[in-house]
Design a protein around this motif. Structure first.
Motif, PDB file in Angstrom:
ATOM      1  N   ILE A 218      36.926  34.111  -6.539  1.00  0.00           N
ATOM      2  CA  ILE A 218      36.372  33.745  -7.846  1.00  0.00           C
ATOM      3  C   ILE A 218      37.455  33.790  -8.918  1.00  0.00           C
ATOM      4  CG2 ILE A 218      34.721  34.434  -9.633  1.00  0.00           C
ATOM      5  CD1 ILE A 218      32.952  35.524  -7.337  1.00  0.00           C
ATOM      6  N   SER A 219      37.472  32.776  -9.767  1.00  0.00           N
ATOM      7  CA  SER A 219      38.378  32.725 -10.910  1.00  0.00           C
ATOM      8  C   SER A 219      37.576  32.567 -12.198  1.00  0.00           C
ATOM      9  CB  SER A 219      39.374  31.566 -10.760  1.00  0.00           C
ATOM     10  OG  SER A 219      40.172  31.744  -9.596  1.00  0.00           O
ATOM     11  N   CYS A 220      38.240  32.756 -13.316  1.00  0.00           N
ATOM     12  CA  CYS A 220      37.588  32.685 -14.626  1.00  0.00           C
ATOM     13  C   CYS A 220      38.257  31.607 -15.464  1.00  0.00           C
ATOM     14  CB  CYS A 220      37.693  34.045 -15.323  1.00  0.00           C
ATOM     15  SG  CYS A 220      36.956  34.087 -16.970  1.00  0.00           S
ATOM     16  N   VAL A 221      37.472  30.649 -15.941  1.00  0.00           N
ATOM     17  CA  VAL A 221      38.011  29.584 -16.788  1.00  0.00           C
ATOM     18  C   VAL A 221      37.190  29.478 -18.068  1.00  0.00           C
ATOM     19  CG1 VAL A 221      38.916  28.273 -14.827  1.00  0.00           C
ATOM     20  CG2 VAL A 221      36.631  27.750 -15.714  1.00  0.00           C
ATOM     21  N   VAL A 222      37.827  29.008 -19.117  1.00  0.00           N
ATOM     22  CA  VAL A 222      37.159  28.781 -20.395  1.00  0.00           C
ATOM     23  C   VAL A 222      36.867  27.293 -20.522  1.00  0.00           C
ATOM     24  CG1 VAL A 222      37.333  28.970 -22.900  1.00  0.00           C
ATOM     25  CG2 VAL A 222      38.346  30.741 -21.439  1.00  0.00           C
ATOM     26  N   VAL A 223      35.591  26.969 -20.674  1.00  0.00           N
ATOM     27  CA  VAL A 223      35.163  25.577 -20.799  1.00  0.00           C
ATOM     28  C   VAL A 223      34.689  25.357 -22.234  1.00  0.00           C
ATOM     29  CG1 VAL A 223      33.634  23.768 -19.942  1.00  0.00           C
ATOM     30  CG2 VAL A 223      34.448  25.565 -18.385  1.00  0.00           C
ATOM     31  N   GLU A 224      35.223  24.328 -22.865  1.00  0.00           N
ATOM     32  CA  GLU A 224      34.889  24.045 -24.259  1.00  0.00           C
ATOM     33  C   GLU A 224      33.764  23.022 -24.355  1.00  0.00           C
ATOM     34  OE1 GLU A 224      38.620  23.799 -26.787  1.00  0.00           O
ATOM     35  OE2 GLU A 224      39.466  23.728 -24.754  1.00  0.00           O
ATOM     36  N   LYS A 225      32.875  23.235 -25.317  1.00  0.00           N
ATOM     37  CA  LYS A 225      31.784  22.295 -25.543  1.00  0.00           C
ATOM     38  C   LYS A 225      32.359  20.905 -25.829  1.00  0.00           C
ATOM     39  CE  LYS A 225      27.386  21.832 -27.991  1.00  0.00           C
ATOM     40  NZ  LYS A 225      26.495  22.403 -29.025  1.00  0.00           N
ATOM     41  N   GLY A 226      31.706  19.896 -25.284  1.00  0.00           N
ATOM     42  CA  GLY A 226      32.193  18.541 -25.445  1.00  0.00           C
ATOM     43  C   GLY A 226      33.015  18.060 -24.273  1.00  0.00           C
ATOM     44  N   THR A 227      33.343  18.962 -23.341  1.00  0.00           N
ATOM     45  CA  THR A 227      34.083  18.568 -22.148  1.00  0.00           C
ATOM     46  C   THR A 227      33.225  17.629 -21.309  1.00  0.00           C
ATOM     47  OG1 THR A 227      35.264  20.685 -22.123  1.00  0.00           O
ATOM     48  CG2 THR A 227      35.273  19.408 -20.080  1.00  0.00           C
ATOM     49  N   LEU A 228      33.787  16.525 -20.869  1.00  0.00           N
ATOM     50  CA  LEU A 228      33.060  15.556 -20.052  1.00  0.00           C
ATOM     51  C   LEU A 228      32.574  16.227 -18.771  1.00  0.00           C
ATOM     52  CD1 LEU A 228      32.296  12.524 -20.048  1.00  0.00           C
ATOM     53  CD2 LEU A 228      34.345  12.120 -18.643  1.00  0.00           C
ATOM     54  N   GLY A 229      31.292  16.053 -18.460  1.00  0.00           N
ATOM     55  CA  GLY A 229      30.718  16.657 -17.271  1.00  0.00           C
ATOM     56  C   GLY A 229      29.995  17.971 -17.530  1.00  0.00           C
ATOM     57  N   LEU A 230      30.065  18.466 -18.767  1.00  0.00           N
ATOM     58  CA  LEU A 230      29.344  19.677 -19.162  1.00  0.00           C
ATOM     59  C   LEU A 230      28.028  19.280 -19.813  1.00  0.00           C
ATOM     60  CD1 LEU A 230      29.193  22.785 -19.737  1.00  0.00           C
ATOM     61  CD2 LEU A 230      30.388  22.298 -21.899  1.00  0.00           C
ATOM     62  N   SER A 231      26.918  19.810 -19.308  1.00  0.00           N
ATOM     63  CA  SER A 231      25.614  19.531 -19.897  1.00  0.00           C
ATOM     64  C   SER A 231      24.736  20.775 -19.814  1.00  0.00           C
ATOM     65  CB  SER A 231      24.934  18.347 -19.189  1.00  0.00           C
ATOM     66  OG  SER A 231      24.703  18.642 -17.823  1.00  0.00           O
ATOM     67  N   PHE A 232      23.517  20.668 -20.345  1.00  0.00           N
ATOM     68  CA  PHE A 232      22.663  21.844 -20.477  1.00  0.00           C
ATOM     69  C   PHE A 232      21.225  21.515 -20.087  1.00  0.00           C
ATOM     70  CE2 PHE A 232      26.055  21.817 -23.598  1.00  0.00           C
ATOM     71  CZ  PHE A 232      26.724  22.994 -23.271  1.00  0.00           C
ATOM     72  N   GLY A 233      20.544  22.525 -19.559  1.00  0.00           N
ATOM     73  CA  GLY A 233      19.138  22.378 -19.217  1.00  0.00           C
ATOM     74  C   GLY A 233      18.253  22.531 -20.440  1.00  0.00           C
ATOM     75  N   LYS A 234      16.958  22.536 -20.202  1.00  0.00           N
ATOM     76  CA  LYS A 234      15.998  22.688 -21.301  1.00  0.00           C
ATOM     77  C   LYS A 234      16.075  24.098 -21.868  1.00  0.00           C
ATOM     78  CE  LYS A 234      12.093  24.122 -18.412  1.00  0.00           C
ATOM     79  NZ  LYS A 234      12.029  25.502 -18.939  1.00  0.00           N
ATOM     80  N   LYS A 235      15.678  24.222 -23.104  1.00  0.00           N
ATOM     81  CA  LYS A 235      15.639  25.534 -23.733  1.00  0.00           C
ATOM     82  C   LYS A 235      14.521  26.352 -23.108  1.00  0.00           C
ATOM     83  CE  LYS A 235      15.265  27.682 -28.310  1.00  0.00           C
ATOM     84  NZ  LYS A 235      15.059  27.405 -29.756  1.00  0.00           N
ATOM     85  N   GLU A 236      14.863  27.528 -22.606  1.00  0.00           N
ATOM     86  CA  GLU A 236      13.872  28.376 -21.940  1.00  0.00           C
ATOM     87  C   GLU A 236      12.924  29.001 -22.961  1.00  0.00           C
ATOM     88  OE1 GLU A 236      13.718  28.242 -18.844  1.00  0.00           O
ATOM     89  OE2 GLU A 236      15.715  27.886 -18.031  1.00  0.00           O
ATOM     90  N   VAL A 258      43.857  23.531 -16.214  1.00  0.00           N
ATOM     91  CA  VAL A 258      44.284  24.766 -15.557  1.00  0.00           C
ATOM     92  C   VAL A 258      44.768  25.768 -16.601  1.00  0.00           C
ATOM     93  CG1 VAL A 258      45.992  25.760 -13.968  1.00  0.00           C
ATOM     94  CG2 VAL A 258      44.816  23.629 -13.377  1.00  0.00           C
ATOM     95  N   THR A 259      45.274  25.284 -17.707  1.00  0.00           N
ATOM     96  CA  THR A 259      45.739  26.168 -18.781  1.00  0.00           C
ATOM     97  C   THR A 259      44.599  26.956 -19.421  1.00  0.00           C
ATOM     98  OG1 THR A 259      45.596  24.291 -20.332  1.00  0.00           O
ATOM     99  CG2 THR A 259      47.761  24.765 -19.355  1.00  0.00           C
ATOM    100  N   ASN A 260      43.347  26.618 -19.106  1.00  0.00           N
ATOM    101  CA  ASN A 260      42.192  27.366 -19.614  1.00  0.00           C
ATOM    102  C   ASN A 260      41.755  28.479 -18.671  1.00  0.00           C
ATOM    103  OD1 ASN A 260      42.186  25.548 -21.747  1.00  0.00           O
ATOM    104  ND2 ASN A 260      39.975  25.248 -21.711  1.00  0.00           N
ATOM    105  N   ARG A 261      42.489  28.685 -17.586  1.00  0.00           N
ATOM    106  CA  ARG A 261      42.148  29.784 -16.668  1.00  0.00           C
ATOM    107  C   ARG A 261      42.645  31.097 -17.254  1.00  0.00           C
ATOM    108  NH1 ARG A 261      45.486  29.064 -12.051  1.00  0.00           N
ATOM    109  NH2 ARG A 261      46.848  30.633 -12.997  1.00  0.00           N
ATOM    110  N   LEU A 262      41.772  32.122 -17.244  1.00  0.00           N
ATOM    111  CA  LEU A 262      42.154  33.466 -17.665  1.00  0.00           C
ATOM    112  C   LEU A 262      42.679  34.230 -16.452  1.00  0.00           C
ATOM    113  CD1 LEU A 262      39.180  34.502 -20.003  1.00  0.00           C
ATOM    114  CD2 LEU A 262      41.331  33.393 -20.638  1.00  0.00           C
ATOM    115  N   GLY A 263      43.846  34.789 -16.571  1.00  0.00           N
ATOM    116  CA  GLY A 263      44.419  35.534 -15.458  1.00  0.00           C
ATOM    117  C   GLY A 263      44.824  34.615 -14.323  1.00  0.00           C
ATOM    118  N   GLU A 264      44.938  35.229 -13.129  1.00  0.00           N
ATOM    119  CA  GLU A 264      45.354  34.487 -11.945  1.00  0.00           C
ATOM    120  C   GLU A 264      44.139  34.000 -11.165  1.00  0.00           C
ATOM    121  OE1 GLU A 264      48.497  33.778 -11.440  1.00  0.00           O
ATOM    122  OE2 GLU A 264      49.033  34.926 -13.242  1.00  0.00           O
ATOM    123  N   GLU A 265      44.349  33.050 -10.281  1.00  0.00           N
ATOM    124  CA  GLU A 265      43.282  32.654  -9.358  1.00  0.00           C
ATOM    125  C   GLU A 265      42.864  33.861  -8.531  1.00  0.00           C
ATOM    126  OE1 GLU A 265      43.712  29.320  -6.821  1.00  0.00           O
ATOM    127  OE2 GLU A 265      43.776  27.861  -8.457  1.00  0.00           O
ATOM    128  N   GLY A 266      41.568  34.005  -8.344  1.00  0.00           N
ATOM    129  CA  GLY A 266      41.039  35.128  -7.578  1.00  0.00           C
ATOM    130  C   GLY A 266      40.798  36.381  -8.395  1.00  0.00           C
TER     131      GLY A 266
END
Length: 419
Positions: A218-236, A258-266
């Motif tokens: 498992i790795s940790c990445v930061v995804v910014e709103k507006g990124t192509l392919g990012l969407s959201f479900g209905k409001k719970e 890849v520059t949005n990854r926090l730390g190393e892979e894994g």
């Protein structure tokens, strides 16, 4: 830790609120000062008392008067949170060089407890936002810290923590959201469930699988709103926590640098768990604030409500119940503050204490709020009275940031494996 940053500057100016602050909690409650035996200022330094006064003042004046409306209309109070950020509450334990207040975990607990007396749901979101900002500050490189943290600390932008998936809740290490590297990007596919702020926030701290099965993949990445392919479900539609939106976060061939990854892979699972240790203290602190408010609401109600010719405060059974509530509140507070100190000092018992604090405080504080509702009788079930909202808002604290069943697993594992 010496106070620095915007919160320290506000604290040093002093707050208009006095130690015997009065909470605006519901329409009918007569305002009275805090009983000394449950005073949350006990044991704090003068500087911490100033932080606490600032937070109580903000809770009473900026949050409590709107708490019911935010809940009923499901309003995400962006401008109010930005006002909180002006006091330093957007990055309480983030380093000052990127806009944080640089305070300790204990300071943070004190602040979240005080803010929660005004609105648990909003404070709980602020605590999650703070956790995300801390993760970027702690595990990000200088470029990442400078890119993301200033806007998060000012709450110009808001953050969400993305770990839970539809098929992996407590078993977080089995998450399936994939991140395949293609050149200088990761291509994310999968979804996250129950994400606080989802759809309304700007920055998503996402745990995803870059390697094999298990936590080491498992790795940790930061995804910014507006990124192509990012969407959201209905409001719970939720029982509580209605001042913060909750949605699924969906990735469909979502390309993240890849520059949005926090730390190393894994390293992602370790980052996620370290974030959650603090998150457990934060959410336990939010429970303390709710319980503190409800003890006062119950006391006020017993002093004015008459049955059988006298006030309920003369009923010994209710006197004893109130005494038990106060005792459990103080015991919970002491455990949470001890865990916060252990985490700050990076002690060997920190993980277990964070789990104990989360388990004990969220269970006992829910019981306190529920008993306060019972003491209100039929009035407690009306939305005109704040006690019912405290009950609804803190019920989920026994589930999120690791269920209390998982907390028992962590504690028992520590007991049984340490020689």
């Amino acid at each position: 830790m010496a106070a620095v940053g915007p919160l320290a500057r506000v604290a040093r100016l002093g707050s208009s609120i006095c130690r015997n602050h009065r909470l605006i909690l519901n329409r009918s409650s007569q305002r009275r000062g805090i009983a000394s035996c449950i005073d949350p200022a006990h044991g704090l330094t003068d500087e911490q008392k100033e932080f606490q006064k600032v937070a109580f003042d903000f809770a009473a004046n900026e949050m409590a008067p709107h708490m019911a409306e935010w809940d009923q209309k499901e309003i995400f109070p962006v401008e109010t949170m930005r006002k909180a950020a002006q006091l330093g509450f957007g990055g309480i334990y983030v380093q000052p060089d990127v806009g944080g207040s640089g305070l300790s975990r204990l300071d943070t607990s004190v602040i979240f407890e005080a803010l929660s007396t005004g609105c648990v749901s909003t404070t709980a979101y602020i605590s999650i936002h703070n956790m995300c900002a801390w993760m970027i500050d702690t595990f990000g490189n200088n470029e990442q810290r400078e890119k993301f943290c200033p806007d998060l600390c000012s709450m110009e932008k808001f953050a969400s923590y993305c770990l839970t998936e539809p098929g992996s809740g407590s078993d977080a290490a089995s998450l399936l959201t994939s991140a395949q590297r293609k050149g200088d990007h990761y291509i994310l596919n999968g979804s996250k469930a129950f994400i606080s702020g989802g759809g309304d926030t700007d920055v998503y701290v996402v745990m995803c699988r870059t390697g094999s099965k298990g936590p080491k993949g498992i790795s940790c990445v930061v995804v910014e709103k507006g990124t192509l392919g990012l969407s959201f479900g209905k409001k719970e539609q939720k029982v509580g926590w209605n001042s913060q939106p909750t949605r699924a976060v969906i990735f469909e061939d979502c390309a993240v640098p890849v520059t949005n990854r926090l730390g190393e892979e894994g390293q992602g699972f370790s980052i996620a768990m370290k974030g959650l240790n603090g998150g457990r203290i934060n959410i336990a602190s939010c429970s303390l604030g709710a319980a503190h408010a409800c003890v006062q609401l119950a006391r006020d109600h017993l002093l004015v409500r008459k049955q059988f010719g006298e006030t309920l405060s003369n009923n010994q059974f209710l006197q004893f119940k109130l005494a038990e509530m106060a005792t459990k509140l103080v015991a919970s507070r002491l455990l949470v503050r001890e865990a916060a100190t252990a985490l700050q000092e990076n002690r060997s018992d920190a993980v277990s204490l964070c789990s104990m604090a989360k388990l004990f405080a969220t269970d006992e504080c829910f019981n306190i709020c529920n008993q306060a509702l019972q003491m209100h009788g039929g009035y407690g079930y009306l939305k005109d009275y704040a006690v019912q909202q405290f009950v609804r808002d803190i019920r989920v604290h026994q589930i999120l940031e690791g269920t209390n069943e998982v907390m028992r697993m962590i504690i028992s594992r520590n007991l049984l494996t340490e020689s």
